[in-house]
Design a protein around this motif. Structure first.
Motif, short mmCIF file in Angstrom:
data_model
loop_
_atom_site.label_atom_id
_atom_site.label_comp_id
_atom_site.label_asym_id
_atom_site.label_seq_id
_atom_site.Cartn_x
_atom_site.Cartn_y
_atom_site.Cartn_z
N GLY A 288 -4.71 11.55 -0.71
CA GLY A 288 -3.46 10.82 -0.93
C GLY A 288 -2.68 11.28 -2.14
O GLY A 288 -2.51 10.53 -3.11
N LEU A 289 -2.17 12.48 -2.09
CA LEU A 289 -1.34 12.99 -3.17
C LEU A 289 0.05 12.35 -3.11
O LEU A 289 0.54 12.01 -2.03
CB LEU A 289 -1.21 14.51 -3.07
N LYS A 290 0.69 12.22 -4.25
CA LYS A 290 2.01 11.61 -4.31
C LYS A 290 2.98 12.35 -3.39
O LYS A 290 3.05 13.58 -3.39
CB LYS A 290 2.53 11.61 -5.74
N ASN A 291 3.73 11.58 -2.60
CA ASN A 291 4.75 12.07 -1.66
C ASN A 291 4.17 12.80 -0.45
O ASN A 291 4.92 13.32 0.37
CB ASN A 291 5.77 12.99 -2.36
N ASP B 246 0.93 -1.35 11.66
CA ASP B 246 -0.33 -0.83 11.14
C ASP B 246 -0.29 -0.62 9.63
O ASP B 246 -1.21 -0.02 9.07
CB ASP B 246 -0.69 0.48 11.83
N ASP B 247 0.79 -1.08 8.97
CA ASP B 247 0.95 -0.94 7.52
C ASP B 247 1.11 0.52 7.09
O ASP B 247 0.92 0.86 5.92
CB ASP B 247 -0.24 -1.56 6.78
N VAL B 248 1.46 1.40 8.00
CA VAL B 248 1.58 2.82 7.69
C VAL B 248 2.93 3.33 8.17
O VAL B 248 3.28 3.17 9.35
CB VAL B 248 0.46 3.65 8.37
N ARG C 247 1.98 9.96 4.88
CA ARG C 247 0.93 9.00 5.23
C ARG C 247 1.13 8.49 6.65
O ARG C 247 0.18 8.20 7.36
CB ARG C 247 0.96 7.84 4.24
N GLY C 248 2.39 8.34 7.05
CA GLY C 248 2.73 7.88 8.40
C GLY C 248 3.90 8.67 8.95
O GLY C 248 4.29 9.69 8.39
N THR D 106 0.80 -1.23 0.00
CA THR D 106 0.00 0.00 0.00
C THR D 106 0.83 1.28 0.00
O THR D 106 0.27 2.36 -0.17
CB THR D 106 -0.95 0.03 1.21
N GLU D 107 2.14 1.18 0.20
CA GLU D 107 3.01 2.35 0.09
C GLU D 107 4.02 2.19 -1.04
O GLU D 107 5.11 2.74 -1.00
CB GLU D 107 3.72 2.61 1.42
N GLY D 108 3.62 1.42 -2.05
CA GLY D 108 4.45 1.26 -3.24
C GLY D 108 5.51 0.18 -3.13
O GLY D 108 6.37 0.06 -4.02
N GLN D 109 5.47 -0.63 -2.06
CA GLN D 109 6.46 -1.69 -1.94
C GLN D 109 6.32 -2.68 -3.10
O GLN D 109 5.23 -3.13 -3.41
CB GLN D 109 6.30 -2.44 -0.61
#
Length: 201
Positions: free
Chosen positions: A167-170, A130-132, A173-174, A78-81
C-alpha cells in the motif's frame, strides 16, 4: 511507463488481501414485461417468463474482521476520508440509488397468489459497497497511543498479512471508473391487488 499484464493485475488484487461484508436493505419499484399472456385464475394463461426494470434505494455499511473483532469500515476512512491531508475525500454515505434489472418466471396458483423465481442485477450509484475505490493513503493514519499501527491503517492495507505491504501512497487500491453492483436471486410469493377481466373469445 510500465504496462501491467492481466496475470500481474490478478496477483496484485490477490495481494491486497482485502475483505468485507455488508447488509443491504433495499426498497425498489419495478415494472414487469410478460412474454406470455398472463391471466391469473385462467388455465393456460397462468404462467409466464418476464423481465423487469425499476429504480430503488438501498442502505449499506461495509465491515470487516480483525483479530476476530468486527469493525465498520466507513467510519475508519480507509482511503483517507476525513483526513486533513486528503480534503477532497469526503466520507461516503450509507444510502445509495440502484437500478434493478431482473429476469424471472412466475406461476399463478389462484386468482390472488403467484409463485415466482427471479435473478436480478442492481446497478448502484456508489463505488463503496466494498469500501474500496481509489488509492492507498498510508500517511492519513496516525499511530495508536501505544505507538502501534491504528486499526484504520491495518484494515486499509492487509497485504502485510501475506508478505511485504504493497500500500504505497497513491498506488491504486480500487477502480473508481466503475460503480459497484450486486446480484439478488430469490424465490417468493406475490399477491394480485387488481382484478383481471376474462379474455374475449
Amino acid at each position: 511507463m510500465a504496462i501491467q499484464t492481466p496475470i500481474a493485475a490478478m496477483k496484485c488484487k490477490k495481494r491486497r488481501n482485502l475483505s468485507f461484508n455488508t447488509n443491504i436493505w433495499e426498497f425498489a419499484v419495478s415494472g414487469q414485461f410478460n412474454f406470455f399472456k398472463f391471466y391469473p385464475g385462467i388455465s393456460g394463461f397462468n404462467y409466464t417468463p418476464y423481465v423487469s426494470l425499476g429504480v430503488g434505494v438501498f442502505t449499506y455499511d461495509p465491515y470487516a474482521y480483525l483479530n476476530d473483532q468486527k469493525y465498520f469500515l466507513r467510519s475508519l476512512g480507509t482511503e483517507g476520508q476525513g483526513s486533513a491531508l486528503y480534503p477532497d475525500r469526503k466520507p461516503y454515505g450509507s444510502m445509495a440509488v440502484c437500478v434493478p434489472i431482473a429476469v424471472g418466471f412466475k406461476y399463478n396458483v389462484n386468482p390472488e397468489i403467484n409463485l415466482f423465481a427471479e435473478v436480478g442485477y442492481r446497478f448502484a450509484t456508489t463505488d463503496y459497497l466494498d469500501d474500496v475505490s481509489l488509492t492507498y493513503t498510508p500517511d492519513a493514519f496516525a499511530p495508536s497511543s501505544n505507538g502501534q499501527p491504528s486499526v484504520a491503517m491495518l484494515l486499509s492495507d492487509r497485504s502485510y498479512e501475506t508478505g511485504t505491504p504493497i500500500g504505497l501512497k497513491n498506488r491504486q487500491r480500487g477502480n473508481s471508473s466503475q460503480k459497484d453492483a450486486y446480484v439478488i436471486a430469490q424465490l417468493g410469493v406475490s399477491f394480485n391487488i387488481s382484478s383481471y377481466r376474462c379474455p374475449k373469445p
